[in-house]
Design an enzyme around this catalytic site. Structure first.
Site, PDB file in Angstrom:
ATOM      1  N   LYS A  37      22.803  60.382  53.863  1.00 39.35           N
ATOM      2  CA  LYS A  37      23.293  60.459  52.503  1.00 39.35           C
ATOM      3  C   LYS A  37      22.890  58.875  51.819  1.00 39.35           C
ATOM      4  O   LYS A  37      22.673  57.992  52.655  1.00 39.35           O
ATOM      5  CB  LYS A  37      24.723  60.750  52.334  1.00 39.35           C
ATOM      6  N   TYR A 260      24.475  27.908  36.086  1.00 40.59           N
ATOM      7  CA  TYR A 260      25.407  27.907  34.787  1.00 40.59           C
ATOM      8  C   TYR A 260      26.545  27.372  35.084  1.00 40.59           C
ATOM      9  O   TYR A 260      27.265  27.427  36.080  1.00 40.59           O
ATOM     10  CB  TYR A 260      25.618  29.414  34.314  1.00 40.59           C
TER      11      TYR A 260
END
Length: 372
Positions: A37, A260
């Site tokens: 799956k 950042y």
């Protein structure tokens, strides 16, 4: 002529999958269902299914009929079971694709009775302690008798009886006692109603590895295929190798802020390199300070924030040339594992491996060339 791909690459290591199934087979005499799956836990359902079947699995398992139908179109002919039906029971597609479906509610059983045309195969899915899916115990009597009637009238074939064990990850067989007792009670009820099953299955990876009582005729291996043992009891082979080339390298001084907000600080003068992958590719955005990749055998610490499509790593006094391969997840000792990334990102190994982004170039490999 198209140039060879040189970006981030995720290799599904088929030999690792085969070794993991061999480990399961050494502990279990039941048939094995390879649960593929979520596109084979993010590694490619066809790659994972093919390797699992080569190693001796005789069933495939999927989330829904749509996933199962794709496997049929890809040429897989073994029995396939689909057990979640988000858009309702798709009886017609299941019959056309010869896909077994799990029935986990009286509503779905009624749909099967109304729409089955004789080719449908069902597995009665029981709630044996998860309270998540499956027929609750108060519906078992009706379900057994309705299912027996449907089989007698040749509307469908009742091929299996299934459940889940909610506490198997504890790796303590006694934690499964209540679930197994419940399952055995249901089996006796089914036999009394006139049902005989080809297979009973309640064990997923953890129970298969730790509790032989749970094996019955069939076990379901999903996480174990891709090297994850939720019980922590068995060492399995890694099956994912994620690499990325160095984009560029630059010299830095000690104490240079990186990224950042300057959240990363270089420890000393040297070099940093940029890699072209980030949180859009499945790298956790927030990481422990120990998080690193391996370049030319060197552990290179990740500095600063993980960006959408870039990370910065510290290479010390060595300047990595552009194009040099960085190992993000590897197979060999010293290379980061899926489990390590889960620790660094404060998440689960399941989430790491299924979250690897669709932008990654995916290939299948035997593993021999990677470990050479």
């Amino acid at each position: 002529m198209t140039a060879p791909y040189t970006g981030p690459t995720l290799a599904t290591i088929t030999s690792g999958i085969e070794a993991n199934i061999a480990r399961v087979r050494s502990l279990c005499h039941a048939e094995i269902m390879a649960v593929v799956k979520a596109d084979g836990y993010g590694l490619g359902a066809e790659h994972v299914a093919g390797a699992a079947l080569n190693a001796g699995c005789t069933w495939l398992g999927t989330t829904d009929v749509v996933e199962a139908s794709r496997l049929r179109r890809a040429g897989f002919s073994v029995p396939i079971l689909a057990w979640l039906h988000p858009a309702g029971l798709d009886v017609e597609t299941a019959e056309a694709a010869d896909v077994d479906i799990a029935i986990g509610s009286l509503e779905h059983l009624i749909q099967a009775l109304r729409r089955g045309r004789g080719k449908l195969r069902i597995h009665l899915h029981l709630d044996t302690g998860m309270t998540r899916g499956g027929l609750p115990a108060y519906d078992w009597h009706d379900a057994m008798h309705w299912a027996a009637a449907g089989e007698k009238e040749k509307i469908f074939r009742v091929a299996g009886l299934m459940g889940h064990l909610p506490n198997a990850d504890a790796a303590e067989p006694s934690a499964n006692d209540a679930g197994l007792r419940s399952f055995d009670v249901a089996h006796k009820m089914a036999r009394k109603a006139g049902l005989a099953f080809e297979v009973r299955h309640v064990a997923s990876t953890s129970a298969t590895l730790t509790d032989p009582r749970s094996h019955y005729e069939l076990v379901r291996i999903g996480a174990g295929l891709v090297g994850i043992d939720p019980s922590g009891s068995t060492e399995l082979n890694p099956v994912a190798r994620l690499t990325c080339p160095v984009v560029h390298t630059r010299a830095v001084s000690e104490g240079s802020p990186v990224g950042y907000g300057g959240s990363g600080i270089t420890q000393k003068a040297g070099f940093v390199s940029v890699l072209g992958l980030g949180y859009a590719d499945g790298i956790p955005q927030v990481l422990d300070r120990e998080a690193h990749v391996v370049i030319d055998g060197r552990a290179c610490r990740i500095l600063g924030r993980v960006n959408m499509d870039q990370i910065v790593v510290e290479t010390g006094e060595w300047a990595a040339a552009p194009g040099t391969e960085a190992i993000i997840m590897g197979l060999n000792p010293g290379e980061p594992t899926v489990q390590q990334w889960a620790q660094w990102g404060n998440t689960s190994a399941h989430r790491i491996i299924t979250g690897l982004g669709r932008r990654l170039h995916r290939v299948a490999a035997t593993g021999q060339e990677e470990s050479a």
